[in-house]
Scaffold this motif. Structure first.
Motif, PDB file in Angstrom:
ATOM      1  N   HIS A 154      39.474  84.691   2.360  1.00 51.74           N
ATOM      2  CA  HIS A 154      38.043  84.639   2.048  1.00 51.74           C
ATOM      3  C   HIS A 154      37.696  85.281   0.713  1.00 51.74           C
ATOM      4  CE1 HIS A 154      38.279  88.805   3.489  1.00 51.74           C
ATOM      5  NE2 HIS A 154      37.141  89.015   2.882  1.00 51.74           N
TER       6      HIS A 154
ATOM      7  N   GLY B 299      38.173  86.288  -3.509  1.00 53.06           N
ATOM      8  CA  GLY B 299      38.188  85.431  -4.695  1.00 53.06           C
ATOM      9  C   GLY B 299      39.518  85.329  -5.416  1.00 53.06           C
TER      10      GLY B 299
ATOM     11  N   LYS C  49      35.407  78.259   1.932  1.00 44.42           N
ATOM     12  CA  LYS C  49      35.246  77.981   0.503  1.00 44.42           C
ATOM     13  C   LYS C  49      33.805  77.558   0.199  1.00 44.42           C
ATOM     14  CE  LYS C  49      38.434  75.467  -1.504  1.00 44.42           C
ATOM     15  NZ  LYS C  49      38.854  76.384  -2.590  1.00 44.42           N
TER      16      LYS C  49
ATOM     17  N   ARG D 147      31.541  80.822   1.131  1.00 44.49           N
ATOM     18  CA  ARG D 147      31.940  81.972   0.318  1.00 44.49           C
ATOM     19  C   ARG D 147      31.806  83.286   1.089  1.00 44.49           C
ATOM     20  NH1 ARG D 147      33.064  80.744  -4.880  1.00 44.49           N
ATOM     21  NH2 ARG D 147      32.270  78.756  -5.708  1.00 44.49           N
ATOM     22  N   ASP D 148      32.165  83.234   2.349  1.00 44.67           N
ATOM     23  CA  ASP D 148      32.203  84.443   3.155  1.00 44.67           C
ATOM     24  C   ASP D 148      33.261  84.292   4.246  1.00 44.67           C
ATOM     25  OD1 ASP D 148      31.072  82.973   5.313  1.00 44.67           O
ATOM     26  OD2 ASP D 148      29.037  83.480   4.665  1.00 44.67           O
TER      27      ASP D 148
END
Length: 214
Positions: free
Chosen positions: A99, A101, A180, A183-184
């Motif tokens: 999860h 970056g 994706k 974004r968590d």
């Protein structure tokens, strides 16, 4: 042309550098010059090892699955815990690494499957072969967990274990793709919760405790 002297395992350096960059941006959007510049490798060296970008993509995926399967084997063979705990540890690690970056640790299957399966039949075949090997190893772990009593019986056939392993692996691929978008970590947390349910394990009860209950 990059004229930096080439040392070490050049082929592996190209693959490693390519994996990091492609994991972040995809296969088609990354040019060979960018990879070679980042790896400090002249273009002539690339074609010594790979006849084309597609051949490089095949080798990249083969190399990824080789490393992944080694790590999977280590995780599913940890001493001192039950096979159910090993399985939960594998998916917990997946949740914890997919999860954030940092693209270097991201699942290349999630990143490339849709893109390259339509782009290259040869790369699609590598993806199919590699994912089937992962599922097969997970099925063995499920059967072993049934045998050591840390998972309830599924009728205890390899076919049932393979079906469950396939369902779980596909669940986690889908959750990773969803993560994706969001974004968590929420989709991955949901996948872990569903995994406990599919394995008939309580999230509040470790596999060892479950196994040792009267």
């Amino acid at each position: 042309m990059n004229t930096t002297p080439v040392t070490g395992d050049v082929r592996q350096r190209i693959l490693h550098t390519g994996q990091i960059i492609i994991s972040g941006r995809g296969f088609s959007s990354v040019g060979l010059n960018e990879i070679l510049k980042a790896a400090s490798v002249p273009k002539g060296s690339f074609y010594h090892y790979f006849g084309s970008k597609e051949a490089f993509g095949e080798a990249l995926l083969d190399d990824y699955f080789t490393g992944y399967l080694v790590q999977l084997e280590e995780r599913l063979s940890q001493p001192g815990i039950s096979n159910a705990e090993r399985l939960i540890g594998y998916w917990t690690h997946w949740r914890d690494t997919q999860h954030h970056g940092d693209s270097s640790g991201k699942c290349l299957v999630v990143k490339l499957a849709a893109e390259v399966s339509d782009l290259s039949e040869r790369m699609r075949q590598v993806l199919q072969r590699g994912t089937e090997q992962i599922i097969a190893r997970l099925a063995l772990a499920i059967d072993a967990a049934i045998a050591d009593g840390s998972l309830p019986s599924l009728a205890s056939t390899q076919g049932n274990a393979t079906e469950l392993a396939t369902t779980l692996y596909q669940l986690w691929l889908g959750a990773s793709l969803r993560a994706k978008i969001t974004r968590d970590q929420v989709p991955l947390d949901a996948a872990l919760k569903a995994t406990y349910a599919l394995l008939n394990l309580s999230p509040n009860l470790t596999a060892t405790q479950k196994r040792n209950e009267p």
